[in-house]
Design a protein around this motif. Sequence first.
Motif, PDB file in Angstrom:
ATOM      1  N   ALA A  10       0.798  -1.225   0.000  1.00 40.43           N
ATOM      2  CA  ALA A  10       0.000   0.000   0.000  1.00 40.43           C
ATOM      3  C   ALA A  10       0.831   1.275   0.000  1.00 40.43           C
ATOM      4  O   ALA A  10       0.302   2.352  -0.303  1.00 40.43           O
ATOM      5  CB  ALA A  10      -0.945   0.008   1.211  1.00 40.43           C
ATOM      6  N   GLN A  11       2.105   1.177   0.339  1.00 41.51           N
ATOM      7  CA  GLN A  11       2.946   2.376   0.317  1.00 41.51           C
ATOM      8  C   GLN A  11       3.535   2.650  -1.057  1.00 41.51           C
ATOM      9  O   GLN A  11       4.252   3.631  -1.246  1.00 41.51           O
ATOM     10  CB  GLN A  11       4.028   2.292   1.399  1.00 41.51           C
ATOM     11  CG  GLN A  11       3.429   2.455   2.792  1.00 41.51           C
ATOM     12  CD  GLN A  11       4.430   2.324   3.924  1.00 41.51           C
ATOM     13  OE1 GLN A  11       4.309   1.445   4.773  1.00 41.51           O
ATOM     14  NE2 GLN A  11       5.410   3.214   3.970  1.00 41.51           N
ATOM     15  N   GLY A  12       3.216   1.786  -1.999  1.00 38.77           N
ATOM     16  CA  GLY A  12       3.610   2.027  -3.382  1.00 38.77           C
ATOM     17  C   GLY A  12       4.851   1.269  -3.798  1.00 38.77           C
ATOM     18  O   GLY A  12       5.373   0.416  -3.069  1.00 38.77           O
ATOM     19  N   LEU A  13       5.333   1.591  -4.982  1.00 39.23           N
ATOM     20  CA  LEU A  13       6.513   0.942  -5.543  1.00 39.23           C
ATOM     21  C   LEU A  13       7.753   1.611  -4.951  1.00 39.23           C
ATOM     22  O   LEU A  13       8.382   2.480  -5.552  1.00 39.23           O
ATOM     23  CB  LEU A  13       6.498   1.036  -7.069  1.00 39.23           C
ATOM     24  CG  LEU A  13       7.644   0.369  -7.823  1.00 39.23           C
ATOM     25  CD1 LEU A  13       7.873  -1.050  -7.337  1.00 39.23           C
ATOM     26  CD2 LEU A  13       7.362   0.383  -9.321  1.00 39.23           C
ATOM     27  N   THR A  14       8.085   1.203  -3.752  1.00 46.98           N
ATOM     28  CA  THR A  14       9.199   1.776  -2.999  1.00 46.98           C
ATOM     29  C   THR A  14      10.531   1.211  -3.492  1.00 46.98           C
ATOM     30  O   THR A  14      10.572   0.176  -4.168  1.00 46.98           O
ATOM     31  CB  THR A  14       9.054   1.446  -1.507  1.00 46.98           C
ATOM     32  OG1 THR A  14       9.054   0.008  -1.362  1.00 46.98           O
ATOM     33  CG2 THR A  14       7.766   2.014  -0.933  1.00 46.98           C
ATOM     34  N   LEU A  45       2.118   3.971   6.181  1.00 42.89           N
ATOM     35  CA  LEU A  45       1.191   2.944   5.708  1.00 42.89           C
ATOM     36  C   LEU A  45      -0.239   3.462   5.659  1.00 42.89           C
ATOM     37  O   LEU A  45      -0.979   3.194   4.699  1.00 42.89           O
ATOM     38  CB  LEU A  45       1.277   1.705   6.598  1.00 42.89           C
ATOM     39  CG  LEU A  45       0.345   0.537   6.245  1.00 42.89           C
ATOM     40  CD1 LEU A  45       0.641   0.014   4.845  1.00 42.89           C
ATOM     41  CD2 LEU A  45       0.482  -0.574   7.281  1.00 42.89           C
ATOM     42  N   GLU A  46      -0.635   4.218   6.682  1.00 42.52           N
ATOM     43  CA  GLU A  46      -2.014   4.717   6.743  1.00 42.52           C
ATOM     44  C   GLU A  46      -2.332   5.598   5.540  1.00 42.52           C
ATOM     45  O   GLU A  46      -3.453   5.547   5.001  1.00 42.52           O
ATOM     46  CB  GLU A  46      -2.233   5.494   8.038  1.00 42.52           C
ATOM     47  CG  GLU A  46      -2.161   4.660   9.299  1.00 42.52           C
ATOM     48  CD  GLU A  46      -0.739   4.348   9.748  1.00 42.52           C
ATOM     49  OE1 GLU A  46       0.214   4.892   9.128  1.00 42.52           O
ATOM     50  OE2 GLU A  46      -0.572   3.562  10.687  1.00 42.52           O
ATOM     51  N   ASP A  47      -1.379   6.410   5.110  1.00 42.07           N
ATOM     52  CA  ASP A  47      -1.597   7.278   3.954  1.00 42.07           C
ATOM     53  C   ASP A  47      -1.733   6.450   2.677  1.00 42.07           C
ATOM     54  O   ASP A  47      -2.550   6.763   1.798  1.00 42.07           O
ATOM     55  CB  ASP A  47      -0.453   8.283   3.815  1.00 42.07           C
ATOM     56  CG  ASP A  47      -0.402   9.271   4.975  1.00 42.07           C
ATOM     57  OD1 ASP A  47      -1.453   9.493   5.607  1.00 42.07           O
ATOM     58  OD2 ASP A  47       0.685   9.816   5.244  1.00 42.07           O
ATOM     59  N   GLY A  48      -0.924   5.411   2.572  1.00 44.32           N
ATOM     60  CA  GLY A  48      -1.017   4.545   1.403  1.00 44.32           C
ATOM     61  C   GLY A  48      -2.334   3.801   1.341  1.00 44.32           C
ATOM     62  O   GLY A  48      -2.940   3.660   0.276  1.00 44.32           O
ATOM     63  N   ALA A  50      -5.128   4.829   2.686  1.00 44.32           N
ATOM     64  CA  ALA A  50      -6.157   5.819   2.360  1.00 44.32           C
ATOM     65  C   ALA A  50      -6.194   6.094   0.863  1.00 44.32           C
ATOM     66  O   ALA A  50      -7.282   6.230   0.270  1.00 44.32           O
ATOM     67  CB  ALA A  50      -5.903   7.115   3.129  1.00 44.32           C
ATOM     68  N   TYR A  51      -5.025   6.161   0.243  1.00 43.04           N
ATOM     69  CA  TYR A  51      -4.981   6.391  -1.205  1.00 43.04           C
ATOM     70  C   TYR A  51      -5.580   5.201  -1.954  1.00 43.04           C
ATOM     71  O   TYR A  51      -6.348   5.386  -2.910  1.00 43.04           O
ATOM     72  CB  TYR A  51      -3.541   6.633  -1.653  1.00 43.04           C
ATOM     73  CG  TYR A  51      -3.410   6.838  -3.147  1.00 43.04           C
ATOM     74  CD1 TYR A  51      -3.822   8.027  -3.728  1.00 43.04           C
ATOM     75  CD2 TYR A  51      -2.884   5.846  -3.969  1.00 43.04           C
ATOM     76  CE1 TYR A  51      -3.731   8.217  -5.106  1.00 43.04           C
ATOM     77  CE2 TYR A  51      -2.776   6.029  -5.329  1.00 43.04           C
ATOM     78  CZ  TYR A  51      -3.199   7.211  -5.896  1.00 43.04           C
ATOM     79  OH  TYR A  51      -3.109   7.404  -7.255  1.00 43.04           O
ATOM     80  N   ALA A  52      -5.241   3.997  -1.510  1.00 40.30           N
ATOM     81  CA  ALA A  52      -5.795   2.802  -2.157  1.00 40.30           C
ATOM     82  C   ALA A  52      -7.311   2.776  -2.039  1.00 40.30           C
ATOM     83  O   ALA A  52      -8.022   2.411  -2.991  1.00 40.30           O
ATOM     84  CB  ALA A  52      -5.183   1.549  -1.533  1.00 40.30           C
ATOM     85  N   GLN A  53      -7.818   3.166  -0.879  1.00 32.98           N
ATOM     86  CA  GLN A  53      -9.267   3.197  -0.692  1.00 32.98           C
ATOM     87  C   GLN A  53      -9.916   4.270  -1.561  1.00 32.98           C
ATOM     88  O   GLN A  53     -11.038   4.090  -2.055  1.00 32.98           O
ATOM     89  CB  GLN A  53      -9.587   3.416   0.782  1.00 32.98           C
ATOM     90  CG  GLN A  53      -9.223   2.222   1.652  1.00 32.98           C
ATOM     91  CD  GLN A  53      -9.356   2.498   3.135  1.00 32.98           C
ATOM     92  OE1 GLN A  53      -9.341   3.659   3.568  1.00 32.98           O
ATOM     93  NE2 GLN A  53      -9.482   1.441   3.928  1.00 32.98           N
TER      94      GLN A  53
END
Length: 200
Positions: A10-14, A45-48, A50-53
């Motif tokens: 969820a934090q993206g392609l890190t 993680l929470e921000d990721g 939220a973006y996914a949602q």
Amino acid sequence: MANVLLFHHAQGLTPGMDAFADVLREAGHTVTVPDLYDGRTFSELEDGVAYAQKIGMDTIEELGVSIANRFPEEMVYIGFSLGVIPAQRLAQTRPGARGAVLISGCVPLGAFDDAWPAGVPVQIHGMDADEEFVDSGDLDAAENLAASTPDAELYLYPGTSHLFADISLPDYDPDHAFALTRMVLQLLDRVDEGYAFQSP
């Protein structure tokens, strides 16, 4: 050489996702890591999540499936947390799957298909006190999957970290990440050799 499609968390392609893919490449495997976030990454993680949602989990899942359709069917699907959703769906429903690795996540049987496909090896990895993994029901789903088929292996590590195999994040745990990577490489080697688990 196994062909691998690796879906990020969820934090993206890190950078840690790229680093994990590079380890598999160095072992001789072909690894593709699609960016489901169009370049966005999140430090928390929470921000990721939220973006996914905001995008919609269904949208992310369908994007992963659409990307997979550009590749041959004979693939190993690996997913980290959020990425488990498309990885598990593809492993369960796309013909020709060679294997799957589900890291810090597991979707209940019945969501995509009632049973795991026979002869397709699957590993599930997670920490035994990770709230994201345990409290969400993913651990229960993982235990049910592991109990349902001899093709499944469940690896639980002591600890609370969620993304413990991403070297670019604070959750990174070098010892358990090393153990996880070793087991993933063993699965890929078996796939490369044409090995498949055999149901009794």
